[in-house]
Design a protein around this motif. Structure first.
Motif, PDB file in Angstrom:
ATOM      1  N   ASN A 383       0.775  -1.186  -0.147  1.00  0.00           N
ATOM      2  CA  ASN A 383      -0.055   0.026   0.013  1.00  0.00           C
ATOM      3  C   ASN A 383       0.641   1.261   0.117  1.00  0.00           C
ATOM      4  O   ASN A 383       0.457   2.313   0.536  1.00  0.00           O
ATOM      5  N   TYR A 384       1.957   1.090  -0.612  1.00  0.00           N
ATOM      6  CA  TYR A 384       2.970   2.277  -0.714  1.00  0.00           C
ATOM      7  C   TYR A 384       3.756   1.978  -1.986  1.00  0.00           C
ATOM      8  O   TYR A 384       3.842   0.868  -2.409  1.00  0.00           O
ATOM      9  N   VAL A 385       4.207   2.965  -2.395  1.00  0.00           N
ATOM     10  CA  VAL A 385       5.404   2.656  -3.565  1.00  0.00           C
ATOM     11  C   VAL A 385       6.663   3.107  -3.024  1.00  0.00           C
ATOM     12  O   VAL A 385       6.943   4.572  -2.842  1.00  0.00           O
ATOM     13  N   HIS A 386       7.683   2.269  -3.018  1.00  0.00           N
ATOM     14  CA  HIS A 386       9.150   2.641  -2.590  1.00  0.00           C
ATOM     15  C   HIS A 386       9.716   2.389  -4.065  1.00  0.00           C
ATOM     16  O   HIS A 386      10.158   1.092  -4.348  1.00  0.00           O
ATOM     17  N   PRO A 400      19.353   2.430  -5.804  1.00  0.00           N
ATOM     18  CA  PRO A 400      18.822   3.064  -4.515  1.00  0.00           C
ATOM     19  C   PRO A 400      17.278   3.334  -4.693  1.00  0.00           C
ATOM     20  O   PRO A 400      16.679   3.433  -5.722  1.00  0.00           O
ATOM     21  N   VAL A 401      16.812   3.446  -3.352  1.00  0.00           N
ATOM     22  CA  VAL A 401      15.276   3.528  -3.302  1.00  0.00           C
ATOM     23  C   VAL A 401      14.617   4.770  -2.824  1.00  0.00           C
ATOM     24  O   VAL A 401      15.112   5.363  -2.000  1.00  0.00           O
ATOM     25  N   VAL A 402      13.896   5.545  -3.587  1.00  0.00           N
ATOM     26  CA  VAL A 402      13.104   6.462  -3.077  1.00  0.00           C
ATOM     27  C   VAL A 402      11.963   5.948  -2.450  1.00  0.00           C
ATOM     28  O   VAL A 402      10.967   5.653  -2.967  1.00  0.00           O
ATOM     29  N   ARG A 403      11.918   6.163  -1.122  1.00  0.00           N
ATOM     30  CA  ARG A 403      10.581   5.630  -0.171  1.00  0.00           C
ATOM     31  C   ARG A 403       9.606   6.591  -0.184  1.00  0.00           C
ATOM     32  O   ARG A 403       9.552   7.676  -0.079  1.00  0.00           O
ATOM     33  N   ASN A 404       8.257   5.939  -0.247  1.00  0.00           N
ATOM     34  CA  ASN A 404       7.171   6.718  -0.183  1.00  0.00           C
ATOM     35  C   ASN A 404       6.963   7.861  -1.337  1.00  0.00           C
ATOM     36  O   ASN A 404       6.406   8.775  -1.150  1.00  0.00           O
ATOM     37  N   ALA A 405       7.331   6.922  -2.747  1.00  0.00           N
ATOM     38  CA  ALA A 405       7.444   8.251  -3.622  1.00  0.00           C
ATOM     39  C   ALA A 405       5.794   8.836  -3.889  1.00  0.00           C
ATOM     40  O   ALA A 405       5.625   9.741  -4.532  1.00  0.00           O
TER      41      ALA A 405
END
Length: 523
Positions: A383-386, A400-405
């Protein structure tokens, strides 16, 4: 009484740093405001002074470790081993002068070695490698058996899947035996070598300059300095040697002009220096005996990890790729219209990645299967987009990951991607920066790729491939016009994502990019 030494404030938006150099070791006497260690951030080098006078009791964060703001670096025992305070009250001291001298000598383990545990064997162990990292490969030994070493002088460098770790000498003495050779894999906490305390080390007596010159590695660029705290970082020396890069071509940012690994990477990223990189390196691998034109080079840990994960994705997932094309006219016109205002207000350039990230987040809400993963006999829906952003570096591909984009604005996305890009280029990405992604975007267009089939980044079930923008003749309203077109590719795990869902996802991304106003209207 003990005083804590903690990581200072590192600057706006900077949340972590790497411990570059410790100038003091446990047992050393320190004065107030005397420099204890040096930290490296993405932007600057920060020196950490002593908050109190006394003796350095314990180092909590070793060289090479990543620490957050206000993290505990070390402990100082106030007053312990510091003979400055009682000097003016000597007549009242109960201990004899010789006892006072002995106590002073205890706080300085390195100056003389004749009676300070000389001959005692000391084990060189693999340091802590980071969370979830259990092994490393011995990359380079800077010293050989029989060499004299100073306390805190770099002995060897280890490579893990993500970072390089330098191993310093815990005390002054002689390196007696190397147990783990270059290229061998060692476990966290394993034994690397054995040294003899004090034996053969004569830096404090005789002719120190001659001793240091004899012990300096061939690739050291600053032999005249004679102190390990002002010599170039061993990792920087190694990289300059491998890339045949002159020290004069590198701008040093470390303390007292010390060249750090990030300085070398920055120099290599500049166009004039990149031309020198392919030149033969002094540390070239051994050529195959029957083929003089071939070289055999051992894969780095990072490259081995990339190869293993990509093959796992092919072996595990039922991978399929679907394609579409997008007219980039709308995005390019909107970007050209607002890029100056965007830069003026937010301090970052408006690129294409924020549009693609927002378009993917929008499509993932409609097709949640592409944002899910398989865990045993369960499907885990996020239910989120990392958002993982694939980045090419001199050492290989990292994500690398952009968390809660999905909750970010265009400006926040651009700033986050820029920060992660700098960390990736400088080799300073932490494990946390690359974990937890739920979907990935890979932009092969920056290298000129017109079309490709990206490979999944497990355990994710989807990856979007961007490609080169190229003008092509298109039919629009019955007329042939020239439009800037880009091919899009979605690779997906057919075990979770049906063909209909994959095509729907790609069409929603196409629609959002061709008419960016749909993102505002949530259409």
């Amino acid at each position: 009484m003990s005083t804590e030494v903690r990581v200072p404030t590192l600057g706006e938006s900077v949340t972590e740093a790497t411990v570059a150099t410790w100038f003091k070791q446990p047992g050393d006497a320190v004065e107030v405001d005397e420099m204890l260690c040096e930290l490296e951030t993405d932007k600057v080098t920060v020196e950490v002074p002593s908050p109190a006078a006394g003796k350095l009791e314990e180092i909590v964060a070793k060289e090479g470790e990543t620490v957050g703001v206000d993290a505990l670096l070390a402990q100082i025992a106030e007053g312990a081993g510091n003979g400055a305070a009682p000097a003016d009250d000597a007549p009242k001291a109960e201990a004899a002068p010789k006892a006072a001298e002995a106590e002073a000598e205890e706080s300085k383990p390195a100056p003389k070695t004749e009676d300070d545990g000389e001959g005692e064997p000391v084990d060189i162990m693999v340091p802590a490698l980071g969370e979830s990292v259990t092994e490393a490969t011995v990359s380079t030994w800077f010293k050989q058996a029989g060499d004299s070493v100073a306390a805190d002088e770099m002995l060897c460098e280890l490579e893990t899947d993500k970072v390089s770790v330098e191993v310093p000498a815990p005390t002054a003495g002689t390196l007696t035996e190397i147990l783990a050779k270059e290229g061998e894999t060692v476990a966290a906490g394993g034994k690397l070598a054995v040294m003899t305390r004090g034996a053969g080390h004569s830096e404090s007596v005789g002719t120190p300059k001659t001793t240091m010159e004899a012990n300096t590695p061939a690739q050291t660029q600053t032999p005249d300095k004679g102190r390990s705290d002002v010599e170039d970082a061993p990792s920087a020396q190694k990289l300059m040697a491998e890339k045949n890069l002159s020290r004069d071509a590198v701008t040093a940012t470390g303390r007292d002009g010390r060249v750090m690994k990030g300085d070398v990477l920055k120099a290599l990223s500049e166009p004039p220096k990149q031309a020198e990189a392919p030149a033969p390196a002094p540390r070239a691998p051994v050529a195959a005996e029957d083929e003089a034109q071939e070289e055999r080079v051992k894969m780095t840990r990072l490259r081995q990890t990339i190869a293993r994960r990509l093959k796992e994705a092919q072996n595990t997932a039922a991978m399929l790729t679907t394609y579409n094309e997008v007219d980039m006219t709308g995005v390019m016109e909107l970007r050209n219209e607002y890029k100056d205002l965007f830069l003026k207000k937010h301090g970052v350039k408006l690129g294409f990645m924020s549009f693609f990230t927002k378009a993917c987040c929008h499509a993932l809400k409609e097709v949640p299967d592409v944002n899910a993963e398989i865990d045993g006999d369960h499907v885990v829906y996020k239910n989120y987009v990392h958002m993982g952003i694939a980045v090419g570096t001199p050492n290989g591909l990292v994500v690398p990951v952009v968390r809660n984009a999905d909750d970010m604005s265009f400006a926040t996305i651009e700033k986050t991607i820029a920060e992660l890009g700098v960390k990736a280029r400088d080799g300073k990405l932490s494990m946390a920066d690359m974990q937890g992604g739920s979907f990935t975007i890979s932009n092969g267009g920056v290298y000129g790729s017109l079309m490709s089939s990206p490979i999944l980044n497990p355990p994710q079930s989807g990856i979007l491939g961007m490609h080169k923008i190229q003008e092509r003749p298109m039919v629009v309203n019955g007329e042939i016009v020239i439009r800037p077109m880009m091919y899009l590719a979605l690779s997906y795990d057919h075990r979770i994502v049906d063909g209909k869902g994959a095509v729907t996802f790609l069409v929603r991304v196409k629609e959002a990019l061709e008419d960016p106003r749909r993102l505002l209207m949530d259409l």
